[in-house]
Enzyme design. Sequence first.
Site, short mmCIF file in Angstrom:
data_model
loop_
_atom_site.label_atom_id
_atom_site.label_comp_id
_atom_site.label_asym_id
_atom_site.label_seq_id
_atom_site.Cartn_x
_atom_site.Cartn_y
_atom_site.Cartn_z
CG ASP A 193 -2.16 4.42 -14.34
OD1 ASP A 193 -1.13 5.10 -14.17
OD2 ASP A 193 -2.90 4.08 -13.40
CG ASN A 242 -1.09 5.94 -10.25
OD1 ASN A 242 -1.87 5.96 -11.21
ND2 ASN A 242 -1.11 4.97 -9.36
CG HIS A 243 0.46 2.13 -12.54
ND1 HIS A 243 0.77 0.84 -12.15
CD2 HIS A 243 -0.68 2.45 -11.89
CE1 HIS A 243 -0.15 0.40 -11.31
NE2 HIS A 243 -1.05 1.36 -11.14
CG HIS A 257 -3.46 -0.62 -15.91
ND1 HIS A 257 -2.32 -0.16 -15.27
CD2 HIS A 257 -4.51 -0.01 -15.30
CE1 HIS A 257 -2.67 0.68 -14.31
NE2 HIS A 257 -3.99 0.80 -14.32
CG ASP A 306 -6.37 4.11 -15.87
OD1 ASP A 306 -6.84 5.20 -16.25
OD2 ASP A 306 -5.98 3.92 -14.70
CG HIS A 349 -6.25 7.23 -10.29
ND1 HIS A 349 -5.12 6.44 -10.22
CD2 HIS A 349 -6.51 7.65 -9.01
CE1 HIS A 349 -4.70 6.41 -8.95
NE2 HIS A 349 -5.53 7.13 -8.21
#
Length: 245
Positions: free
Chosen positions: A49, A75-76, A22, A20, A193
């Site tokens: 993500d 999921n983001h 982010h 991820d 995740h």
Amino acid sequence: MSGLQSFGINTAGRDFAVGDVHGHFTRLQNALDAAGFDPSADRLFSVGDLIDRGPESAEVDTWLAKPWFHAVRGNHEQMVVDAYRADPEGRMRDMHMINGGAWLYGRSFVERGCYAELLADLPLVIEVETPEGLVSIVHADVPFPDWITLRNQLERGLHGRQQVEAMCQWSRQRITSENHDGITNVRAVVVGHTPVRRPAILGNVYYIDTGGWMDGHFTLLNLHTLETIPPIDPKLSWDWEDGRG
């Protein structure tokens, strides 16, 4: 929305996966530079993500335009899509903002729509052929013991696909139960995740979100050799929370 995207063998260079991001693309670039990543020959695959929580989430469009960079829909990303397309009452928007999505909602409706459509085009699953066999990438987990079952669900749109997609993007069941059974009919599955202090390998499922977006570091997994950069430190537990290893 895209289901599955496949890539042939890279005969010119190396293939890497990363956990991820982010919104920390500068940190990611630093990790690539340290690994000697060659954008003219190498490829980078993301477990999703890419956005939220970090200061550079808006640069996701620039990174997705790079010809050597490919990502699945985490999921983001899914929260962005759902909030834009199917949430007139704003419940999904509120949840997204709580989870680091505030960067998006100061922008115009048109800009938000551009980001949503860009992220909706990301596949749920990526398959990469390597000299040693097929390696697959999904954000959170594979909800079946056999890779072919998941592929059939995505390609044929069988009953229950919505639940399957949710598990691919949200599930932590495998790692919280320390399930070492693995997935058949695939050499390895790479996921993110769940933040881990060092890569966790459960059967043939590789967890590589080593917290490069917080106080950890970005791990690059060579898909041809299944070796990590930096190498796995056996002194560290993989569990970020309580030291179980």
